[in-house]
Design an enzyme around this catalytic site. Structure first.
Site: not given
Ligand code: BGC
Length: 391
Positions: A142, A216, A356
């Site tokens: 991310h 998210h 997402e």
């Molecule tokens: C991911 C998870 C991750 C989360 C973060 C998601 O987009 O796929 O693996 O733990 O984001 O909190």
């Protein structure tokens, strides 16, 4: 059923008019307001003295969405249930400090520059290798240590016929989090009269780079803090998904969902198979997978159905449409009871889910995945809509 509901409604309205009761059948979203509107208030100030505003978008049709300028975070989404009762269906916090200090698991935020994982935080573009932060075990997640979820966005209010919105813009300087190229990004949220949140992502660069943006938001259609999402019935318009290794990096295969607990082509309760001893579910501690959407338009320009979620007790339905090739279905596996959310309740494992929309994880290292490279002169442009209704 329909008849008794109507009678109930008439009775409630009649009681209201006779003054016998002082409450309405639904929680009013804006004080008697039937027109879309947008309001701004101070949400908090960062320790560096940066003012963070909160914008409240109201559509006059029972929906209210709150967005803060820190991280472009959707802080709350209030939507009516089948009886017109409103609840906030987005997980989050009720104050800025919690977003700044509480290690938010990306609640509601703009996620980038590269949403999802890049193996070992490394990729090569035009012969140059870039090393990004390894902020998720050995991988990059991310956007790194200070991704788009942890920066301030400049806001412009949008007022169009029947629609209010918020355009959030930021130029990420070249080299930020070690990504090449300055990335001029605008994420526009719109709340429409038909209870839809539309998100348009746009970015340009001054040097070749990679980009993959998403939002998210964690949803719980029964209301955040109300319990787990196991009974939510999910449909995903996907015949394949990208299986992952034990660090959640795609193997490169596009496996069929048929005959496995990954299959959501027909609406199925999220909890029904989540404890199956299926290797991918064990690795993810539940669902944490990118689904390859069954698209009619292979050019990723048309908005197409990605998924739908129905929550039986409230009757709320969420419909996701996107121009993107993939969608990460994350069943909130890493929520662990350490965070207390907006309404003062603790979030435990599986208390929210995220859908997402995205390009596939680790695309920069996967030549067979749709490209995430953006070059000067090109415009990165994607759209996702989250529509709310009841059944
Ligand atoms: C991911 C998870 C991750 C989360 C973060 C998601 O987009 O796929 O693996 O733990 O984001 O909190």
């Amino acid at each position: 059923m329909r008849f008794t509901r109507t009678v109930g409604r008439i009775a409630a309205v009649a009681l209201l008019f006779t003054g016998l009761v002082s409450f309405g059948p639904a929680t009013p979203v804006a004080t008697g307001d039937r027109q879309p509107r947008i309001d701004k208030e101070l949400f908090g100030t960062t320790p560096e003295g940066v003012r963070v505003d909160r914008y409240t978008l109201t559509n006059g049709r029972g929906m209210r969405v709150r967005i803060i300028t820190y991280g472009g975070i959707i802080q709350s989404i209030e939507v009516p249930d089948r009886h017109g009762r409103t609840a906030n269906v987005a997980l989050g916090f009720n104050n800025l400090t919690d977003y700044l200090e509480n290690n938010s698991p990306y609640f509601g935020c703009i996620t980038g520059r590269y949403a999802n994982r890049i193996a070992n935080g490394r990729f090569t573009l035009d012969g140059v290798t870039y090393q990004l932060a390894q902020n998720n075990g050995q991988n990059h997640l991310h956007g790194g240590n200070v991704g788009f979820d942890k920066v301030h966005w400049a806001a412009t209010e949008i007022r169009e016929r029947d629609v209010v919105g918020l355009a959030l813009r930021r130029v990420s300087p070249a080299g930020e989090e070690n990504y090449p190229g300055a990335l001029d990004t605008t994420v526009t949220y719109r709340l429409t009269r038909d209870n839809t949140i539309r998100i348009d992502y746009r970015a340009t660069t001054d040097a070749p780079t990679i980009v993959n943006l998403t939002n998210h938001t964690y949803f719980n259609l029964a209301g955040e803090g109300s319990g787990d999402i196991n009974d939510h019935r999910l449909m995903l318009n996907a015949s394949r998904y990208t299986p992952v290794d034990e660090t959640l990096i795609p193997t490169g295969d596009l496996d069929r969902v048929a005959g496995t607990p990954m299959d959501f082509r027909r609406a199925t309760a999220i909890g029904e198979r989540i404890r199956n001893n299926f290797e991918q579910l064990v690795i993810g501690r539940g669902y944490d997978h990118n689904y390859v959407l069954d698209r009619r338009d292979p050019t990723f320009r048309e908005l197409e159905l990605a998924g739908r979620v129905f929550e039986p007790t409230s009757g709320r339905v969420l419909t996701v449409r996107t121009t993107e090739p993939g969608i990460q279905f994350y069943s909130g596996n890493f929520l662990d009871g350490t965070l207390v959310g907006t309404s003062g309740r603790m979030y435990r494992q599986g208390d929210g889910f995220a859908l997402e929309t995205q390009h596939f994880p680790d695309s920069p290292n996967q030549p067979n995945f749709p490209t995430t490279v953006l070059r000067p002169g090109q415009v990165y442009q994607t759209t996702t809509t989250y529509g709310f209704g009841t059944a």
